[in-house]
Every structure is written in structure tokens, then in C-alpha cells.
Design an enzyme around this catalytic site. Structure first.
Site, mmCIF file in Angstrom:
data_model
loop_
_atom_site.group_PDB
_atom_site.id
_atom_site.type_symbol
_atom_site.label_atom_id
_atom_site.label_comp_id
_atom_site.label_asym_id
_atom_site.label_seq_id
_atom_site.Cartn_x
_atom_site.Cartn_y
_atom_site.Cartn_z
ATOM 1 N N GLY A 1 13.548 33.682 8.561
ATOM 2 C CA GLY A 1 12.515 32.965 7.814
ATOM 3 C C GLY A 1 12.790 32.805 6.325
ATOM 4 N N GLU B 1 12.122 37.428 1.107
ATOM 5 C CA GLU B 1 11.401 37.374 2.389
ATOM 6 C C GLU B 1 10.480 36.152 2.397
ATOM 7 O OE1 GLU B 1 10.960 37.878 5.362
ATOM 8 O OE2 GLU B 1 9.850 39.712 5.823
ATOM 9 N N ASP B 2 10.223 35.616 3.575
ATOM 10 C CA ASP B 2 9.372 34.426 3.657
ATOM 11 C C ASP B 2 7.905 34.720 3.366
ATOM 12 O OD1 ASP B 2 9.006 35.857 6.029
ATOM 13 O OD2 ASP B 2 9.492 34.203 7.370
ATOM 14 N N ASP C 1 2.513 39.698 5.305
ATOM 15 C CA ASP C 1 1.270 39.561 6.061
ATOM 16 C C ASP C 1 0.588 40.941 6.082
ATOM 17 O OD1 ASP C 1 -0.571 38.353 7.814
ATOM 18 O OD2 ASP C 1 0.630 38.734 9.571
ATOM 19 N N LYS D 1 -0.353 36.776 2.420
ATOM 20 C CA LYS D 1 -1.727 36.670 2.949
ATOM 21 C C LYS D 1 -2.422 37.979 2.592
ATOM 22 C CE LYS D 1 -0.389 34.339 7.235
ATOM 23 N NZ LYS D 1 -0.319 34.571 8.691
ATOM 24 N N PHE E 1 -2.081 31.068 10.488
ATOM 25 C CA PHE E 1 -0.674 31.151 10.867
ATOM 26 C C PHE E 1 0.017 29.878 10.377
ATOM 27 C CE2 PHE E 1 3.123 31.292 13.422
ATOM 28 C CZ PHE E 1 3.431 32.646 13.361
ATOM 29 N N VAL E 2 1.061 30.049 9.586
ATOM 30 C CA VAL E 2 1.736 28.901 8.977
ATOM 31 C C VAL E 2 3.177 28.779 9.465
ATOM 32 C CG1 VAL E 2 0.297 28.786 6.905
ATOM 33 C CG2 VAL E 2 2.310 30.271 6.920
ATOM 34 N N ASP F 1 8.573 30.132 11.399
ATOM 35 C CA ASP F 1 8.564 29.582 12.762
ATOM 36 C C ASP F 1 7.347 30.006 13.556
ATOM 37 O OD1 ASP F 1 9.377 32.371 13.079
ATOM 38 O OD2 ASP F 1 9.825 31.830 15.152
ATOM 39 N N ARG G 1 10.959 25.570 11.900
ATOM 40 C CA ARG G 1 11.614 26.106 10.694
ATOM 41 C C ARG G 1 12.126 24.990 9.786
ATOM 42 N NH1 ARG G 1 12.345 31.652 11.343
ATOM 43 N NH2 ARG G 1 12.876 32.365 13.420
#
Ligand code: IMP
Length: 178
Positions: free
Chosen positions: A45, A100-101, A104, A132, A153-154, A160, A166
Site C-alpha cells: 500500500g 506507510e499508506d 487505522d 483514521k 474504508f478507502v 486496496d 491500487r
């Protein structure tokens, strides 16, 4: 079973680009005293974020990649994190930034920071494109955050759902979760 779509754009490609340029400038300024930066990208990600971030950086840096277990076909974390692919090179004595993407619950990053800190880098910081905050269950430190988003959820821009989406150049909410 309905196939999920991602038509609700939350962050356009332009907004993402502008924000990442700002983050890159901030990082370069914060590390002005350091000879060499070592960026550790969390696969898969974080890849788009990494490549756009380093493209605008001019200081000497090196890259490495690590892979951790992901959600698979689910949209919520199992809370269990596993190391799927380790780094190629040692990080002892290096100035390391985790790329990092999204953060959460924070469990993945907490796990990663713990294993990397045990390898005695000179410094360790974390950059996440998205956060988030309302979902956090552990108090993990993230020095650089691109955008704070609500609890949805994105997908897109590296993120993904079941390995799809992606390639989207923007970040969108997953419209229908099966
Ligand atoms: P955490 O351990 O709950 O903080 O989850 C972190 C990981 O879950 C991220 O590295 C992503 O791979 C994945 N993740 C969390 N939220 C999302 C999302 O909204 N879309 C896609 N992946 C997500």
C-alpha cells in the site's frame, strides 16, 4: 454477490500531490542535519506514496521494503500482524523513516515500530499518507500524517480492497462492501 465500486472521490490526485510535496519539504527540513536518510516502505500500500514522496526530495537517501500481513478480503483488521517479507539491509545506526499508506487501529505500525526499534536505528520516525484517528486502539506515534479521514474504508493510490483498486490515482471510499 455485488461487486464493490469506488466512485466517491475523497481526495483528488491533485490534492494528494500537493500534500505530498509539502510533506517531502517538511521531512527534508527536519532532517537537514542528517547525511543520509533511509526510507522503509511498507508493501504494497505504501508504494505510490513512497515514489511520489522521494521524487521531490533531493537529499541522499536509500530505500528498503518490508511486507506485513494485510486484511485479505476483509475491511477490518484481525489484530494479528505477521512479517511476510523482511528488509534486505540492516538499519542499525541509520536514520529511518517508515513509509506507510494508512494508520487505522495502529496495531500494524505498533508492531513494525517495535521490531525496527529493536534493530537500533539512530532514529526512527513514521510517515503515513492517511490516518483514521477515530479508529485508533493503541497509542502509536506517527510524526508525519498527510490527511486525517473519517471512519470509511478507502481505496486507491496504493490502497486496496482484496488487491483491487491500487492503481486509482485518487483516494475513494469503497461504495459497497460485500
Ligand atoms: P491497522 O493495523 O488497523 O492500523 O491497519 C493498517 C493496515 O490496514 C494498513 O497498512 C492498510 O493495509 C490496512 N487498512 C486500514 N484501513 C484501510 C482502508 O480504509 N483501506 C485499505 N486498507 C486499509
Amino acid at each position: 454477490m455485488p461487486s464493490p465500486t469506488a466512485t466517491t472521490i475523497l481526495l483528488s490526485a491533485d490534492r494528494i500531490r500537493q500534500r505530498i510535496e509539502g510533506m517531502a519539504a517538511q521531512i527534508e527540513q527536519d532532517y537537514a542535519h542528517v547525511d543520509h536518510l533511509h526510507l522503509v516502505c511498507v508493501l504494497k500500500g505504501g508504494v505510490m506514496f513512497l515514489t511520489d514522496l522521494v521524487r521531490t526530495m533531493t537529499r541522499p537517501l536509500t530505500l528498503d521494503f518490508i511486507a506485513l500481513s494485510s486484511y485479505g478480503q476483509s475491511t477490518s483488521s484481525s489484530g494479528e500482524v505477521k512479517l511476510l517479507k523482511d528488509l534486505d539491509t540492516p538499519i542499525s545506526g541509520r536514520d529511518v523513516i517508515i513509509i506507510e499508506d494508512i494508520v487505522d487501529t495502529g496495531l500494524t505500525l505498533m508492531y513494525l515500530q517495535d521490531i525496527l526499534r529493536a534493530r537500533t536505528p539512530r532514529s526512527l520516525r513514521t510517515a503515513c499518507l492517511l490516518s483514521k484517528p477515530s479508529r485508533r486502539t493503541v497509542d502509536v506515534k506517527v510524526e508525519y500524517i498527510g490527511f486525517e479521514i473519517e471512519d470509511r474504508f478507502v481505496v486507491g493510490y496504493g490502497l486496496d480492497f482484496d488487491q483491487r483498486f491500487r492503481n486509482l490515482p485518487y483516494i475513494a471510499a469503497l461504495d459497497e462492501v460485500p
